[in-house]
Design a protein around this motif. Structure first.
Motif, short mmCIF file in Angstrom:
data_model
loop_
_atom_site.label_atom_id
_atom_site.label_comp_id
_atom_site.label_asym_id
_atom_site.label_seq_id
_atom_site.Cartn_x
_atom_site.Cartn_y
_atom_site.Cartn_z
N ASP A 296 -45.60 122.52 27.42
CA ASP A 296 -45.73 121.47 26.44
C ASP A 296 -45.88 122.19 24.96
OD1 ASP A 296 -48.09 122.44 26.54
OD2 ASP A 296 -49.00 120.58 27.17
N ARG A 297 -46.24 123.77 24.94
CA ARG A 297 -46.12 124.22 23.94
C ARG A 297 -45.75 125.67 24.09
NH1 ARG A 297 -50.56 123.66 19.92
NH2 ARG A 297 -50.96 121.70 21.21
N LEU A 298 -45.14 126.15 22.92
CA LEU A 298 -44.49 127.52 22.73
C LEU A 298 -45.68 128.38 21.80
CD1 LEU A 298 -40.82 126.92 21.84
CD2 LEU A 298 -41.88 127.05 23.81
N GLU A 299 -46.11 129.38 22.72
CA GLU A 299 -47.08 130.21 22.16
C GLU A 299 -46.71 131.48 21.41
OE1 GLU A 299 -50.33 129.30 22.04
OE2 GLU A 299 -50.35 127.76 23.30
N PRO A 300 -47.31 131.80 20.29
CA PRO A 300 -46.55 133.19 19.46
C PRO A 300 -46.92 134.12 20.14
CG PRO A 300 -48.44 132.14 18.23
CD PRO A 300 -48.11 131.10 19.44
N LYS A 301 -46.27 135.36 20.17
CA LYS A 301 -46.64 136.62 20.69
C LYS A 301 -48.02 137.28 19.81
CE LYS A 301 -42.08 137.86 22.53
NZ LYS A 301 -41.01 138.85 22.33
N GLY A 302 -48.73 137.95 20.53
CA GLY A 302 -49.82 138.51 19.70
C GLY A 302 -49.41 139.73 18.73
N HIS B 82 -39.09 128.03 8.75
CA HIS B 82 -38.98 128.37 10.40
C HIS B 82 -38.77 129.88 10.23
CE1 HIS B 82 -34.81 128.62 8.63
NE2 HIS B 82 -34.71 129.50 9.38
N ASP B 83 -38.60 130.50 9.07
CA ASP B 83 -38.31 131.93 9.25
C ASP B 83 -39.60 132.65 9.39
OD1 ASP B 83 -38.50 131.08 6.56
OD2 ASP B 83 -37.75 132.94 5.92
N ALA B 84 -40.79 131.81 8.96
CA ALA B 84 -41.92 132.38 8.99
C ALA B 84 -42.51 131.83 10.39
CB ALA B 84 -42.96 131.76 7.97
N ILE B 85 -42.36 131.06 10.96
CA ILE B 85 -42.71 130.73 12.53
C ILE B 85 -41.94 131.36 13.51
CG2 ILE B 85 -43.04 128.68 13.75
CD1 ILE B 85 -42.89 126.81 11.40
N GLY B 86 -40.69 131.55 13.22
CA GLY B 86 -39.72 131.87 14.47
C GLY B 86 -40.09 133.18 14.92
N PRO B 87 -40.18 134.13 13.95
CA PRO B 87 -40.22 135.62 14.59
C PRO B 87 -41.35 135.70 15.78
CG PRO B 87 -39.89 135.70 12.26
CD PRO B 87 -40.22 134.22 12.74
N ALA B 88 -42.56 135.07 15.73
CA ALA B 88 -43.42 135.49 16.63
C ALA B 88 -42.96 134.77 17.90
CB ALA B 88 -44.63 134.79 16.36
N LEU B 89 -42.15 133.85 17.75
CA LEU B 89 -41.44 132.78 19.15
C LEU B 89 -40.29 133.58 19.58
CD1 LEU B 89 -42.39 129.36 17.85
CD2 LEU B 89 -43.59 130.82 19.53
N ALA C 28 -38.02 131.24 21.98
CA ALA C 28 -37.05 130.48 20.96
C ALA C 28 -35.83 130.41 21.65
CB ALA C 28 -36.92 131.29 19.86
N ALA C 29 -35.31 131.45 22.45
CA ALA C 29 -34.13 131.40 23.21
C ALA C 29 -34.03 130.09 24.20
CB ALA C 29 -33.78 132.66 24.07
N ARG C 30 -35.36 130.16 25.20
CA ARG C 30 -35.58 129.01 26.19
C ARG C 30 -35.42 127.65 25.47
NH1 ARG C 30 -40.43 129.17 29.90
NH2 ARG C 30 -39.14 127.61 30.87
N LEU C 31 -36.05 127.53 24.15
CA LEU C 31 -35.89 126.34 23.45
C LEU C 31 -34.63 125.90 22.90
CD1 LEU C 31 -37.44 124.14 22.25
CD2 LEU C 31 -38.20 125.25 20.29
#
Length: 426
Positions: free
Chosen positions: A420-426, A141-148, A170-173
């Motif tokens: 239905d999907r959380l997209e990472p920031k570019g 999660h610590d690799a996935i989370g920062p972009a979200l 991430a805050a919304r989720l």
């Protein structure tokens, strides 16, 4: 808190039960403290009785014009009056010593709790859900989370280690998870929603067993209050110093609150990521029940927590904790452990415990059968339904996609406006 009368009735059984929790033969010392308390009480009562008797004799002696006897009796009364404060102080000190010794001892484990000194002795009760398979190497999660929006660096910069700033997707989720959990418990399972105090007095944390032994795991404010480590503290103390009609039971409370823990006892563990924080959100369940209902309530409460994991389609297992791995106040504890693909292991996400009358004795919380006069201590139970941050971690890891996005579980989509999907920031 333990009942000294029950200990006196069967000290061997008490010692055997506490030995399972690593406490060596406390019964003899407790009984000696109780003997000292009884001796002090008797001495104070005898002195007071003698003072009252002699005071009456003074009047009789004066009526008989026996001045010598009256003077002797008055001298005795004066001596007894001087002794009484010391005797009363001894009575208070011996009672306090016994109470302190009893308060320092953990609850007795239930008969079906397995033997063991640590988590290696825990037993798998059942395993549910399907562990996901990926056509790529799953990330933590610590690799996935920062972009979200999991911003570990800024959280540390603002508040220090074990604090995280959560923003954006991430805050919304995280907000959606907390609302979904609370809605499920209140609407589907009959829990009463509570918005409790986050700051509590000494008596509250003593009642649920965090004080005095675990003070270092708590945060204390400058005015002497404590930040709650879990809403269990506030919710359980709703019935403190009360006598409830049995017809009012069971009481079931649920709250979504921030929780605060110093993690003094977990130094060096999970220092990376969002698993173990000083501040975190959790939905807590508390049940207050009659003595004969606590076993069934424990199964019910744990099933409620499992139902949330089932609805989120997160794979998990139920563990029955061994005697050496249970919390201080618990008679029996089920831990729910969720599967984390990035770590390739199960991690605790909920802990549901039945405490019997252990906390109720510390809070003096009782109930009375309808039409009866005698009272009994209530039984208390508490459980996570669930730890919100850890559930966020589980969703990120189990629903991760190869492109860095995260699918939103179907039950959460209404809370996110249909997303239905959380997209990472570019």
């Amino acid at each position: 808190m333990h009942d000294i009368r029950a200990i006196r009735d069967d000290p061997a059984a008490f010692d055997a039960a506490l030995a399972r929790r690593g406490v060596a033969s406390p019964a003899a010392a407790l009984i000696a403290l109780d003997d000292a308390r009884k001796t002090a009480i008797a001495a104070a009562q005898d002195a007071q009785t003698r003072r009252n008797d002699v005071s009456k004799q003074i009047g009789q002696a004066k009526a008989q014009k026996d001045e010598a006897r009256a003077q002797a009796l008055m001298a005795e009364v004066a001596a007894l009056k001087g002794q009484l404060p010391e005797l009363e102080q001894a009575e208070g000190e011996t009672a306090a010593a016994l109470d302190a010794a009893l308060a320092a001892l953990p609850n007795r484990p239930a008969a079906d709790v397995p033997e063991g000194e640590d988590e290696s002795g825990n037993v798998v009760v059942h395993q549910r859900g399907t562990i996901p398979s990926f056509d790529f190497t799953p990330r933590e999660h610590d690799a996935i989370g920062p972009a979200l929006g999991l911003d570990f660096e800024t959280g540390v910069a603002i508040a220090g280690a074990r604090f995280t700033l959560v923003r954006g997707a991430a805050a919304r989720l995280q907000r959606a998870l907390g609302q979904f959990m609370l809605d499920t418990l209140t609407q589907a399972h009959g829990y009463e929603e509570v918005a409790p105090p986050l700051l509590v007095r000494d008596e509250a944390v003593f009642g649920t067993g965090q004080l005095p032994k675990f003070a270092e795991d708590l945060f204390r404010t400058t005015d002497g209050r404590w930040l709650i480590p879990t809403a269990e503290v506030s919710l359980t103390n709703i019935v403190r110093e009360t006598i409830l009609p049995q017809g009012d039971l069971p009481l079931r409370f649920a709250a979504l609150t921030p929780c605060f823990r110093s993690e003094a006892g977990a130094a060096g563990r999970d220092t990376r990521g969002y698993i173990r924080q000083h501040q975190f959100d959790k939905v807590e369940m508390v049940s207050i029940v009659a003595e004969d209902a606590s076993e069934a309530e424990h199964e019910r409460m744990t099933a409620c927590a499992e139902g949330i994991l089932d609805a989120l389609a997160l794979p998990y297992r139920r563990m029955l904790l061994c005697a050496g791995d249970m919390g201080f106040t618990a008679r029996r504890t089920y831990d729910l452990e969720v599967w984390l693909p990035g770590q390739d292991t199960y991690r605790e996400i909920s802990s549901c415990s039945t405490c019997g009358d252990f906390q109720a004795r510390r809070m003096n919380a009782r109930y009375r059968a309808d039409g009866g006069k005698a009272t009994r201590f209530v039984h208390t139970l508490n459980g996570s339904g669930l730890a919100v941050g850890r559930t966020l971690v589980a969703v990120l890891e189990n629903y991760q996609q190869a492109d860095g996005s995260v699918a939103v579980p179907a039950v959460l989509q209404p809370y996110l406006g249909g997303l239905d999907r959380l997209e990472p920031k570019g």
